[in-house]
Design a protein around this motif. Structure first.
Motif, mmCIF file in Angstrom:
data_model
loop_
_atom_site.group_PDB
_atom_site.id
_atom_site.type_symbol
_atom_site.label_atom_id
_atom_site.label_comp_id
_atom_site.label_asym_id
_atom_site.label_seq_id
_atom_site.Cartn_x
_atom_site.Cartn_y
_atom_site.Cartn_z
ATOM 1 N N GLU A 1 -2.951 8.178 -7.318
ATOM 2 C CA GLU A 1 -3.845 7.238 -6.638
ATOM 3 C C GLU A 1 -5.129 6.994 -7.432
ATOM 4 O O GLU A 1 -5.699 5.902 -7.384
ATOM 5 C CB GLU A 1 -4.176 7.764 -5.248
ATOM 6 N N PHE B 1 -12.838 -1.213 -7.969
ATOM 7 C CA PHE B 1 -12.091 0.030 -7.762
ATOM 8 C C PHE B 1 -10.831 -0.231 -6.936
ATOM 9 O O PHE B 1 -10.707 -1.238 -6.246
ATOM 10 C CB PHE B 1 -12.961 1.065 -7.046
ATOM 11 N N GLY B 2 -9.920 0.740 -6.979
ATOM 12 C CA GLY B 2 -8.728 0.684 -6.160
ATOM 13 C C GLY B 2 -7.925 -0.581 -6.395
ATOM 14 O O GLY B 2 -7.692 -1.000 -7.531
ATOM 15 N N ARG B 3 -7.507 -1.235 -5.309
ATOM 16 C CA ARG B 3 -6.723 -2.463 -5.394
ATOM 17 C C ARG B 3 -7.590 -3.710 -5.358
ATOM 18 O O ARG B 3 -7.062 -4.832 -5.395
ATOM 19 C CB ARG B 3 -5.696 -2.502 -4.251
ATOM 20 N N SER B 4 -8.896 -3.536 -5.252
ATOM 21 C CA SER B 4 -9.790 -4.692 -5.320
ATOM 22 C C SER B 4 -9.826 -5.227 -6.755
ATOM 23 O O SER B 4 -9.520 -4.521 -7.708
ATOM 24 C CB SER B 4 -11.205 -4.316 -4.882
ATOM 25 N N ASP C 1 -11.906 -0.861 -0.481
ATOM 26 C CA ASP C 1 -12.053 -0.606 -1.908
ATOM 27 C C ASP C 1 -13.252 -1.396 -2.413
ATOM 28 O O ASP C 1 -13.261 -2.639 -2.328
ATOM 29 C CB ASP C 1 -10.807 -1.050 -2.681
ATOM 30 N N HIS D 1 -15.193 4.980 -0.275
ATOM 31 C CA HIS D 1 -14.808 5.984 -1.276
ATOM 32 C C HIS D 1 -15.875 6.200 -2.346
ATOM 33 O O HIS D 1 -16.830 5.436 -2.463
ATOM 34 C CB HIS D 1 -13.503 5.546 -1.951
ATOM 35 N N SER E 1 0.838 -1.193 0.000
ATOM 36 C CA SER E 1 0.000 0.000 0.000
ATOM 37 C C SER E 1 0.875 1.246 0.000
ATOM 38 O O SER E 1 1.985 1.241 0.534
ATOM 39 C CB SER E 1 -0.906 0.004 1.235
ATOM 40 N N PRO F 1 -5.363 2.631 -10.565
ATOM 41 C CA PRO F 1 -6.293 1.504 -10.741
ATOM 42 C C PRO F 1 -6.927 1.456 -12.127
ATOM 43 O O PRO F 1 -7.402 0.396 -12.551
ATOM 44 C CB PRO F 1 -7.364 1.759 -9.664
ATOM 45 N N SER G 1 -10.459 5.327 -3.985
ATOM 46 C CA SER G 1 -10.058 4.100 -3.298
ATOM 47 C C SER G 1 -9.809 4.407 -1.829
ATOM 48 O O SER G 1 -10.044 5.535 -1.364
ATOM 49 C CB SER G 1 -8.780 3.540 -3.931
ATOM 50 N N THR G 2 -9.303 3.434 -1.106
ATOM 51 C CA THR G 2 -8.950 3.660 0.299
ATOM 52 C C THR G 2 -7.931 4.789 0.441
ATOM 53 O O THR G 2 -7.894 5.468 1.467
ATOM 54 C CB THR G 2 -8.356 2.380 0.916
ATOM 55 N N LYS H 1 -11.218 -6.586 -10.343
ATOM 56 C CA LYS H 1 -12.125 -5.934 -11.290
ATOM 57 C C LYS H 1 -12.707 -6.969 -12.251
ATOM 58 O O LYS H 1 -12.448 -6.934 -13.459
ATOM 59 C CB LYS H 1 -11.375 -4.816 -12.029
#
Length: 311
Positions: free
Chosen positions: A216, A73-76, A69, A43, A8, A220, A48-49, A78
């Motif tokens: 940031e 989105f983000g690091r989750s 997340d 978010h 992170s 993603p 994202s976080t 997709k």
């Protein structure tokens, strides 16, 4: 439940939680407080976080704080799914049940606000309270009030167009429903300069728009599956109306409005919220669409004081 650690850009390392076969990223900070509910930060569209880093650092000494997340989105992960408010509502509800393990105060910005409100309305055993920061979501007979809807409204005709406007509007909508047009639009909106330009429209304090913030948001959008998420979110049908959700709500509600938000009329939406949930608490602040990132000290204090005052 399966959890694994992940890298992170935050000083606090994140973890992954397996949900319906997909990896969901979240951050946890602080210790559990026996007399205070945990906080779950959610978010908005395209964020994202990372967007909550100033709030996590400002709140974790007083609360156990989680940020998640949303799937897509983000690091989750997709995956190619039909993304909707119902999907994210179920994700948040299951996260509270499986990971947090007790009622939480959900705080959501924009799209995340709508998802948080949906959880509190549909799953009252999950929510100790709800904090909405420039929350998205349609009321009955209301204009668009979220980032995807705001983007759509720029290429769609007004409610009562002339025949020529209607023809052009339908043509434009048809064009943007084509795969090539969608790909070109996606390639356009994920450019760093476009992200900066968009943020400059929705932040009052331009100094809050840093290279880190742009990184940031941009990062993603280059993940595997990001294009499929974009297409799905862009075309997703509207979910349950906000007034219907408010009629089901039973927990305390705090509204924090950035008055300078060009995507939604804070005063007008405030009246709608009060019409359906008059016992709410609210504050109007000198900020744009993302007050938690633009004026984090004010938001952290208001959120902290409100939660501590809850019975």
């Amino acid at each position: 439940m399966q959890v694994s650690t992940a890298p992170s850009t935050n000083s606090i390392p994140g973890q992954y939680w397996q949900w319906r076969g997909h990896k969901v990223y979240y951050v946890r900070a602080g210790e559990r407080q026996s007399q205070r509910p945990p906080l779950l930060l959610v978010h908005g569209f395209g964020a994202s976080t990372d967007h909550w880093r100033k709030n996590i650092s400002g709140l974790y000494q007083d609360f156990e704080v989680y940020a998640i997340d949303l799937l897509g989105f983000g690091r989750s992960q997709k995956p190619k799914l039909q993304y909707s408010g119902d999907l994210w509502c179920d994700q948040l509800h299951d996260f509270i049940s499986e990971v947090i393990g007790q009622k939480a105060v959900l705080a959501g910005n924009s799209l995340g606000g709508y998802a948080s409100l949906s959880v509190a309305a549909k799953y009252p055993d999950s929510a100790a309270g709800v904090v909405l920061l420039n929350s998205a979501g349609p009321f009955n007979d209301n204009p668009p009030t979220s980032e995807p809807e705001a983007l759509q409204s720029q290429i769609q005709p007004p409610k009562q167009p002339s025949p020529i406007q209607k023809l052009l509007g339908d043509s434009v909508k048809w064009i943007f429903q084509q795969p090539l047009s969608q790909l070109l639009l996606f390639q356009y909106v994920r450019q760093r300069w476009v992200i900066r330009q968009t943020l400059e429209k929705v932040y009052l304090d331009k100094t809050a728009i840093t290279d880190q913030l742009i990184d940031e948001i941009a990062r993603p959008a280059y993940d595997e599956g990001a294009f499929d998420v974009f297409v799905s979110v862009f075309s997703t049908p509207q979910g349950e109306k906000v007034d219907v959700l408010l009629k089901q709500l039973t927990c305390p509600l705090l509204l924090l409005w950035g008055e300078g938000d060009p995507w939604m009329n804070a005063k007008e939406r405030s009246q709608k919220f009060r019409q359906y949930y008059p016992q709410l608490t609210e504050y109007f602040l000198q900020a744009g669409h993302c007050p938690h990132d633009e004026i984090p000290e004010q938001i952290n204090k208001l959120l902290r004081d409100w939660v501590l005052s809850m019975k």
